[in-house]
Design an enzyme around this catalytic site. Structure first.
Site, PDB file in Angstrom:
ATOM      1  N   ASN A   1       0.866  -1.310  -0.074  1.00 47.78           N
ATOM      2  CA  ASN A   1      -0.132   0.022   0.103  1.00 47.78           C
ATOM      3  C   ASN A   1       0.638   1.024  -0.084  1.00 47.78           C
ATOM      4  O   ASN A   1       0.618   2.289  -0.751  1.00 47.78           O
ATOM      5  CB  ASN A   1      -0.882   0.040   1.188  1.00 47.78           C
ATOM      6  CG  ASN A   1      -2.287  -0.779   0.687  1.00 47.78           C
ATOM      7  OD1 ASN A   1      -2.986  -0.422   0.093  1.00 47.78           O
ATOM      8  ND2 ASN A   1      -2.217  -1.903   1.674  1.00 47.78           N
TER       9      ASN A   1
ATOM     10  N   ARG B   1       4.777   1.847  25.306  1.00 47.56           N
ATOM     11  CA  ARG B   1       4.266   2.313  24.059  1.00 47.56           C
ATOM     12  C   ARG B   1       4.606   3.807  23.999  1.00 47.56           C
ATOM     13  O   ARG B   1       5.181   4.426  22.923  1.00 47.56           O
ATOM     14  CB  ARG B   1       2.981   2.326  24.109  1.00 47.56           C
ATOM     15  CG  ARG B   1       2.417   1.042  23.544  1.00 47.56           C
ATOM     16  CD  ARG B   1       0.713   0.998  23.390  1.00 47.56           C
ATOM     17  NE  ARG B   1       0.429  -0.613  23.321  1.00 47.56           N
ATOM     18  CZ  ARG B   1       0.234  -1.246  22.196  1.00 47.56           C
ATOM     19  NH1 ARG B   1       0.631  -0.741  20.958  1.00 47.56           N
ATOM     20  NH2 ARG B   1      -0.087  -2.432  22.241  1.00 47.56           N
TER      21      ARG B   1
ATOM     22  N   ARG C   1       1.217  -1.734  14.814  1.00 53.51           N
ATOM     23  CA  ARG C   1       1.332  -1.161  16.275  1.00 53.51           C
ATOM     24  C   ARG C   1       0.000  -0.124  16.521  1.00 53.51           C
ATOM     25  O   ARG C   1      -0.198   0.759  15.659  1.00 53.51           O
ATOM     26  CB  ARG C   1       2.622  -0.523  16.518  1.00 53.51           C
ATOM     27  CG  ARG C   1       3.757  -0.915  16.227  1.00 53.51           C
ATOM     28  CD  ARG C   1       4.063  -2.721  16.594  1.00 53.51           C
ATOM     29  NE  ARG C   1       4.045  -2.382  18.131  1.00 53.51           N
ATOM     30  CZ  ARG C   1       4.044  -3.771  19.014  1.00 53.51           C
ATOM     31  NH1 ARG C   1       4.099  -4.788  18.112  1.00 53.51           N
ATOM     32  NH2 ARG C   1       4.139  -3.777  20.101  1.00 53.51           N
TER      33      ARG C   1
ATOM     34  N   LEU D   1      -1.681   2.854  18.349  1.00 51.42           N
ATOM     35  CA  LEU D   1      -0.974   4.030  19.006  1.00 51.42           C
ATOM     36  C   LEU D   1      -1.572   4.599  19.718  1.00 51.42           C
ATOM     37  O   LEU D   1      -3.076   4.538  20.203  1.00 51.42           O
ATOM     38  CB  LEU D   1      -1.012   5.122  17.701  1.00 51.42           C
ATOM     39  CG  LEU D   1      -0.201   4.507  16.292  1.00 51.42           C
ATOM     40  CD1 LEU D   1      -0.377   5.555  15.312  1.00 51.42           C
ATOM     41  CD2 LEU D   1       1.457   4.692  16.745  1.00 51.42           C
TER      42      LEU D   1
ATOM     43  N   ASN E   1      -5.871   5.653   7.885  1.00 47.15           N
ATOM     44  CA  ASN E   1      -5.328   4.305   8.198  1.00 47.15           C
ATOM     45  C   ASN E   1      -6.252   3.630   7.002  1.00 47.15           C
ATOM     46  O   ASN E   1      -7.254   3.984   6.724  1.00 47.15           O
ATOM     47  CB  ASN E   1      -5.685   3.656   9.367  1.00 47.15           C
ATOM     48  CG  ASN E   1      -5.421   2.259   9.588  1.00 47.15           C
ATOM     49  OD1 ASN E   1      -4.406   1.869   9.151  1.00 47.15           O
ATOM     50  ND2 ASN E   1      -6.313   1.444  10.136  1.00 47.15           N
TER      51      ASN E   1
ATOM     52  N   HIS F   1      -7.690  -0.355   6.534  1.00 52.41           N
ATOM     53  CA  HIS F   1      -8.015  -1.350   7.053  1.00 52.41           C
ATOM     54  C   HIS F   1      -8.724  -2.373   6.156  1.00 52.41           C
ATOM     55  O   HIS F   1      -9.551  -2.011   5.594  1.00 52.41           O
ATOM     56  CB  HIS F   1      -9.104  -0.980   8.126  1.00 52.41           C
ATOM     57  CG  HIS F   1      -9.437  -2.059   9.057  1.00 52.41           C
ATOM     58  ND1 HIS F   1      -8.539  -2.594   9.962  1.00 52.41           N
ATOM     59  CD2 HIS F   1     -10.597  -2.714   9.141  1.00 52.41           C
ATOM     60  CE1 HIS F   1      -9.158  -3.687  10.632  1.00 52.41           C
ATOM     61  NE2 HIS F   1     -10.395  -3.989  10.025  1.00 52.41           N
TER      62      HIS F   1
ATOM     63  N   THR G   1      -5.997  -5.803  -3.729  1.00 52.20           N
ATOM     64  CA  THR G   1      -5.559  -5.293  -4.956  1.00 52.20           C
ATOM     65  C   THR G   1      -6.422  -3.988  -5.097  1.00 52.20           C
ATOM     66  O   THR G   1      -6.146  -2.753  -5.662  1.00 52.20           O
ATOM     67  CB  THR G   1      -5.921  -5.697  -6.583  1.00 52.20           C
ATOM     68  OG1 THR G   1      -7.388  -6.424  -6.056  1.00 52.20           O
ATOM     69  CG2 THR G   1      -5.028  -7.336  -6.450  1.00 52.20           C
TER      70      THR G   1
ATOM     71  N   GLU H   1      -7.326  -2.167  -2.488  1.00 50.66           N
ATOM     72  CA  GLU H   1      -6.669  -1.291  -1.354  1.00 50.66           C
ATOM     73  C   GLU H   1      -5.513  -0.397  -2.130  1.00 50.66           C
ATOM     74  O   GLU H   1      -5.586   0.786  -1.895  1.00 50.66           O
ATOM     75  CB  GLU H   1      -5.862  -2.222  -0.345  1.00 50.66           C
ATOM     76  CG  GLU H   1      -6.625  -2.891   0.750  1.00 50.66           C
ATOM     77  CD  GLU H   1      -5.935  -3.412   1.758  1.00 50.66           C
ATOM     78  OE1 GLU H   1      -4.812  -2.712   2.159  1.00 50.66           O
ATOM     79  OE2 GLU H   1      -6.327  -4.621   2.064  1.00 50.66           O
TER      80      GLU H   1
HETATM   81  C1  GAR Z   1      -2.946  -4.540   4.202  1.00 47.56           C
HETATM   82  O1  GAR Z   1      -3.919  -5.541   4.019  1.00 47.56           O
HETATM   83  C2  GAR Z   1      -3.738  -3.559   5.297  1.00 47.56           C
HETATM   84  O2  GAR Z   1      -4.875  -3.290   5.045  1.00 47.56           O
HETATM   85  C3  GAR Z   1      -3.532  -4.426   6.456  1.00 47.56           C
HETATM   86  O3  GAR Z   1      -2.327  -4.805   6.548  1.00 47.56           O
HETATM   87  C4  GAR Z   1      -2.000  -5.031   5.010  1.00 47.56           C
HETATM   88  C5  GAR Z   1      -0.738  -4.325   4.678  1.00 47.56           C
HETATM   89  O4  GAR Z   1      -0.321  -4.764   3.684  1.00 47.56           O
HETATM   90  N1  GAR Z   1      -3.791  -3.387   7.739  1.00 47.56           N
HETATM   91  C6  GAR Z   1      -4.138  -3.769   8.821  1.00 47.56           C
HETATM   92  O5  GAR Z   1      -4.664  -4.843   8.918  1.00 47.56           O
HETATM   93  C7  GAR Z   1      -4.298  -2.712   9.843  1.00 47.56           C
HETATM   94  N2  GAR Z   1      -4.929  -3.243  11.006  1.00 47.56           N
HETATM   95  P1  GAR Z   1       1.094  -4.044   2.752  1.00 47.56           P
HETATM   96  O6  GAR Z   1       2.216  -3.895   3.873  1.00 47.56           O
HETATM   97  O7  GAR Z   1       1.283  -5.040   1.686  1.00 47.56           O
HETATM   98  O8  GAR Z   1       0.660  -2.742   2.617  1.00 47.56           O
END
Ligand code: GAR
Length: 196
Positions: free
Chosen positions: A14, A65, A91, A93, A107, A109, A172, A174
Site C-alpha cells: 500500500n 508504548r 502497532r 498508537l 489508515n 483497514h 488489489t 486497497e
Molecule cells: C493490508 O491489507 C492492510 O489493509 C492491512 O495490512 C496489510 C498490509 O499490507 N492493515 C491492517 O490490517 C491494519 N490493521 P502491505 O504492507 O502490503 O500494504
C-alpha cells in the site's frame, strides 16, 4: 503541497501504491517512510524510490508504548509531515500520539468498517458467511479502526475462498482506494469515496 509520511510494518504494497501515485501531478508528496521493524521489506523499496526512510524497532521498548512512540516521533517530526498515512502499520498508537495528528492521520483497514475492526478480518468475513468484503480508509482516532470513513471499496466473496485468496482480492482494491482517498484528502476533500 502537502507533505506525507507513511508508516509501515511489512512489505508495504500500500505504501508503494501511495508513493507511486504521488509521482505525477498531485497535491502531496512523500517526505518519509518509517517502520517499527527495521527488516520491513517496504523500507528498501521506498529507499529505492528515493524517499527518506527511518526504522524504530519497537521490541527494545518492551511494551512501553509511550517510549517507543517518543522515539518514532523523532524522524516523523523532523520530516514535518502534514499528513500521516498508516499503511499496514501493525502497532496500536496511544491516544497521545493520535491527538498530535488529529484530523490528519489516515489508515487503511482490510474490511468494510464498521464490520471487523481489529485482526483476522478476512477469516471473520468468511466465517460470517458474508457475500462481500472490502477495505476502508478512515481517519485515525483514539478508538481502534473507528474514525470517520473516507472511502471504501467492495469485492465479492467467491465460492471456495480462503482467507488468503480473499485477502489478495481485497489488497488489489486497497491499492486503488488508498491513493484515490489520499489525493482527495490532500486537496481538502473529506467526502467518502465509494469504489466498486
Ligand atoms: C493490508 O491489507 C492492510 O489493509 C492491512 O495490512 C496489510 C498490509 O499490507 N492493515 C491492517 O490490517 C491494519 N490493521 P502491505 O504492507 O502490503 O500494504
Amino acid at each position: 503541497m502537502k507533505r506525507v509520511a507513511v508508516l509501515i510494518s511489512g512489505g508495504g504494497s500500500n505504501m508503494l501504491a501511495l508513493l507511486r501515485s504521488m509521482e505525477g501531478a498531485h497535491p502531496a508528496r512523500p517526505v518519509l517512510v518509517a517502520s517499527n521493524d527495521p527488516a520491513a521489506a517496504g523500507l528498501k523499496r521506498a529507499a529505492e524510490l528515493g524517499v527518506p526512510v527511518a526504522a524504530v524497532d519497537h521490541r527494545p521498548f518492551r511494551g512501553d508504548r509511550a517510549a517507543f512512540e517518543a522515539a518514532l516521533l523523532e524522524p516523523i517530526l523532523a520530516a514535518e509531515p502534514d499528513i500521516l498515512c498508516l499503511a499496514g502499520f501493525m502497532r496500536v498508537l496511544t491516544p497521545a500520539f493520535v491527538a498530535r495528528f488529529e484530523g490528519r492521520m489516515l489508515n487503511i483497514h482490510p474490511s468494510l468498517l464498521p464490520k471487523y475492526q481489529g485482526l483476522h478480518t478476512h477469516q471473520r468475513a468468511l466465517e460470517a458467511g458474508d457475500a462481500e468484503a472490502g477495505c476502508t480508509v478512515h481517519e485515525v482516532t483514539a478508538a481502534l479502526d473507528d474514525g470517520p470513513i473516507l472511502g471504501q471499496a467492495r469485492v465479492p466473496i467467491l465460492p471456495g475462498d480462503k482467507a488468503e485468496t480473499l485477502a489478495a482480492r481485497v489488497l488489489t482494491r486497497e491499492h486503488a482506494l488508498y491513493p484515490a482517498v489520499l489525493r482527495r484528502f490532500a486537496a481538502g476533500d473529506r467526502t467518502p469515496l465509494l469504489l466498486d
